[in-house]
Design a protein around this motif. Structure first.
Motif, PDB file in Angstrom:
ATOM      1  N   ARG A  13     -19.715   6.290  43.658  1.00 43.25           N
ATOM      2  CA  ARG A  13     -18.651   5.556  43.566  1.00 43.25           C
ATOM      3  C   ARG A  13     -18.164   5.624  42.194  1.00 43.25           C
ATOM      4  NH1 ARG A  13     -19.801   0.037  45.306  1.00 43.25           N
ATOM      5  NH2 ARG A  13     -21.341   0.257  47.180  1.00 43.25           N
ATOM      6  N   ILE A  14     -16.737   5.771  42.311  1.00 44.93           N
ATOM      7  CA  ILE A  14     -16.095   6.400  41.143  1.00 44.93           C
ATOM      8  C   ILE A  14     -14.659   5.340  40.996  1.00 44.93           C
ATOM      9  CG2 ILE A  14     -14.949   8.568  40.523  1.00 44.93           C
ATOM     10  CD1 ILE A  14     -16.174  10.220  41.988  1.00 44.93           C
ATOM     11  N   VAL A  15     -14.475   5.121  39.777  1.00 46.56           N
ATOM     12  CA  VAL A  15     -13.173   4.346  39.487  1.00 46.56           C
ATOM     13  C   VAL A  15     -12.246   5.416  38.829  1.00 46.56           C
ATOM     14  CG1 VAL A  15     -12.183   2.769  38.149  1.00 46.56           C
ATOM     15  CG2 VAL A  15     -14.124   2.148  39.073  1.00 46.56           C
ATOM     16  N   VAL A  16     -10.965   5.561  39.226  1.00 39.30           N
ATOM     17  CA  VAL A  16     -10.143   6.553  38.867  1.00 39.30           C
ATOM     18  C   VAL A  16      -9.085   5.827  38.147  1.00 39.30           C
ATOM     19  CG1 VAL A  16      -8.833   8.389  38.909  1.00 39.30           C
ATOM     20  CG2 VAL A  16     -10.886   8.526  40.407  1.00 39.30           C
ATOM     21  N   LYS A  17      -8.962   5.971  36.706  1.00 37.14           N
ATOM     22  CA  LYS A  17      -7.875   5.330  35.988  1.00 37.14           C
ATOM     23  C   LYS A  17      -6.807   6.296  35.882  1.00 37.14           C
ATOM     24  CE  LYS A  17      -5.525   3.671  32.528  1.00 37.14           C
ATOM     25  NZ  LYS A  17      -5.145   4.321  31.179  1.00 37.14           N
ATOM     26  N   VAL A  18      -5.583   5.761  36.163  1.00 38.55           N
ATOM     27  CA  VAL A  18      -4.266   6.788  36.142  1.00 38.55           C
ATOM     28  C   VAL A  18      -3.420   6.097  35.084  1.00 38.55           C
ATOM     29  CG1 VAL A  18      -2.289   7.858  37.108  1.00 38.55           C
ATOM     30  CG2 VAL A  18      -4.623   7.650  38.357  1.00 38.55           C
ATOM     31  N   GLY A  19      -3.009   6.776  33.870  1.00 38.24           N
ATOM     32  CA  GLY A  19      -2.308   6.112  32.936  1.00 38.24           C
ATOM     33  C   GLY A  19      -0.844   6.406  33.234  1.00 38.24           C
ATOM     34  N   THR A  20       0.061   5.506  32.456  1.00 40.88           N
ATOM     35  CA  THR A  20       1.455   5.429  32.348  1.00 40.88           C
ATOM     36  C   THR A  20       2.123   7.120  32.454  1.00 40.88           C
ATOM     37  OG1 THR A  20       1.718   3.294  32.125  1.00 40.88           O
ATOM     38  CG2 THR A  20       3.584   4.356  31.803  1.00 40.88           C
ATOM     39  N   GLY A  21       1.101   7.555  31.472  1.00 38.25           N
ATOM     40  CA  GLY A  21       2.012   8.937  30.768  1.00 38.25           C
ATOM     41  C   GLY A  21       1.695   9.833  31.989  1.00 38.25           C
ATOM     42  N   THR A  22       0.813   9.470  32.873  1.00 38.74           N
ATOM     43  CA  THR A  22       0.511  10.748  33.980  1.00 38.74           C
ATOM     44  C   THR A  22       1.421  10.333  35.216  1.00 38.74           C
ATOM     45  OG1 THR A  22      -1.856  10.830  33.577  1.00 38.74           O
ATOM     46  CG2 THR A  22      -1.285  11.387  35.613  1.00 38.74           C
ATOM     47  N   LEU A  23       2.129   9.119  35.360  1.00 39.51           N
ATOM     48  CA  LEU A  23       2.905   8.693  36.546  1.00 39.51           C
ATOM     49  C   LEU A  23       4.482   8.807  36.137  1.00 39.51           C
ATOM     50  CD1 LEU A  23       0.940   5.984  37.961  1.00 39.51           C
ATOM     51  CD2 LEU A  23       1.216   8.132  38.995  1.00 39.51           C
ATOM     52  N   THR A  24       4.776   8.995  34.831  1.00 36.97           N
ATOM     53  CA  THR A  24       6.112   9.087  34.355  1.00 36.97           C
ATOM     54  C   THR A  24       6.342  10.397  33.547  1.00 36.97           C
ATOM     55  OG1 THR A  24       5.626   7.955  32.109  1.00 36.97           O
ATOM     56  CG2 THR A  24       6.459   6.534  33.880  1.00 36.97           C
ATOM     57  N   ASP A  25       7.502  10.818  33.648  1.00 35.58           N
ATOM     58  CA  ASP A  25       7.971  12.136  32.961  1.00 35.58           C
ATOM     59  C   ASP A  25       8.194  11.855  31.504  1.00 35.58           C
ATOM     60  OD1 ASP A  25      10.548  11.107  33.262  1.00 35.58           O
ATOM     61  OD2 ASP A  25      11.046  12.269  34.774  1.00 35.58           O
TER      62      ASP A  25
END
Ligand code: GLU
Length: 379
Positions: free
Chosen positions: A11-23
């Motif tokens: 069971r894994i929670v993956v957190k993706v930050g704004t810096g990863t989704l924006t250039d």
């Protein structure tokens, strides 16, 4: 979990930050989102994966044409408006990207207040379970539109920690715009990546204090704080670059990348985890040194004899903090008696409860089964 056993995390929670989704210009990075979706779909084979995704504010700001002025943060209504405008697009981006790999997504928007209420927490948990049973990937974000200061989690690192408790995750992976935790500002020459953190010490928190990027809300400090809380609940946390291809799969294969925070020795039950991390305390029971020792060192229940005073108004079953006369709360529990009742029996022997109140529910003010010793950190 040591690195070599991370593949066992089911069971894994993956957190993706704004810096990863924006250039760098703050625009949504579709390519990275698509690549991450492929990798998430891959690791979700045989596992349950919950995604906590930031990016609503950034996407909404782009859509609304809000200019980003360096050094001047947006005010709260502006951010809330941006989040409202961006959230559907964020979901659409994840939905499209994951659908290509046969995955259905589901939006879950939460606030701290939702998770603080035991009833709503359990409801959220049941919803997550249904979604995961159906093979979907829940995509979580804070419900920014309604999350005014008092009920706000505030950053998605902390939110990911709370969600991990809710879905009983064994591993939380935070994808960020650096490779992991560095021993000094990663921009400085000679900065070294800290590979493994057996325990979050004051030194670790100090080195996390400075680093951060202007596109992330929390920087390193909130990540390390979330990792410390998760460790106290028996959960492993990993920090990884959200830009490095195949980083997730490599981490699960035991490769040496990113930073891994080892879990503490004890695994808290989901109920105690909720009490420690999500529950909102309704009052404080102030106790003497003997009672503190009995609770902290011997794992005993709190009896009326050790109670000095009571702060606040609460009822039987409400979450309450337990504190020494000087200092911060060291434990939290569910009250066995209401605040008024405890005021009347404070300092007395259990055998006197009935005489004073005219009735007795329990011997204990807070029973050990309803009590969790807090990781008294250095916040
Ligand atoms: N909820 C915010 C968003 O989606 C992000 C908060 C955070 O990144 O910590 O934009």
């Amino acid at each position: 979990m040591p690195r070599s056993t991370l593949h066992r995390a089911k069971r894994i929670v993956v957190k993706v930050g704004t810096g990863t989704l924006t250039d760098r210009t703050g625009r949504f990075d579709r390519e990275n989102c698509a690549r991450l979706a492929a990798e998430l779909a891959e690791i979700s084979k045989g596992r349950r994966v919950v995604l906590v995704s930031s990016g609503a504010v950034a996407l909404g700001a782009e859509r609304l044409g809000l200019a980003r002025s360096k050094g001047r943060p947006w005010d709260i209504p502006t951010k809330q408006a941006a989040a409202a405008a961006g959230q559907p697009h964020l979901m659409a981006a994840w939905g499209d990207a994951l659908r290509r790999h046969g995955k259905v997504t589901a939006q879950v928007l939460l606030t701290a207040e939702d998770l603080a209420s035991r009833k709503r927490f359990l409801n959220a948990r049941r919803t997550f379970e249904k979604l995961l049973d159906a093979g979907a990937v829940p995509v979580v974000n804070e419900n920014d539109t309604v999350a005014v200061e008092e009920i706000k989690v505030g950053d998605n690192d902390t939110l990911a920690g709370l969600v991990a408790g809710c879905v009983e995750a064994n591993l939380v992976v935070m994808l960020t715009d650096v490779e992991g935790l560095y021993d000094r500002n990663p921009a400085e020459p000679g900065a070294r990546l800290v590979r493994d953190v057996p325990r979050v010490t004051a030194e670790i928190e100090r080195i996390a204090g400075g680093a951060g990027s202007d596109r992330s809300v929390g920087g390193m400090a909130t990540k390390v704080r979330a990792a410390r809380r998760l460790a106290a609940q028996g959960v492993t946390t990993a920090l990884l670059s959200g830009r490095r291809p195949r980083a997730l799969a490599a981490l699960l294969a035991g490769e040496q990348l990113g930073t891994v925070f080892a879990p503490g020795a004890h695994h808290l039950s989901s109920r105690k985890g909720w009490l420690a991390a999500a529950a909102k305390s309704r009052g404080v029971i102030v106790v003497d040194a003997g009672a503190r020792r009995a609770v902290v060192e011997q794992g005993r229940s709190l009896l009326p004899s050790g109670v000095r005073s009571v702060q606040g108004q609460f009822r039987v079953g409400d979450p309450v903090d337990i504190a020494a006369e000087t200092g911060r709360p060291f434990a939290r529990g569910l009250a066995g008696y209401g605040a008024e009742e405890i005021r009347r029996i404070a300092g007395l022997k259990t055998s006197e409860i009935e005489r004073v109140l005219g009735y007795k529910y329990l011997d204990e003010i807070v029973h050990r089964n309803d009590l969790v010793v807090l990781d008294v950190g250095r916040e």
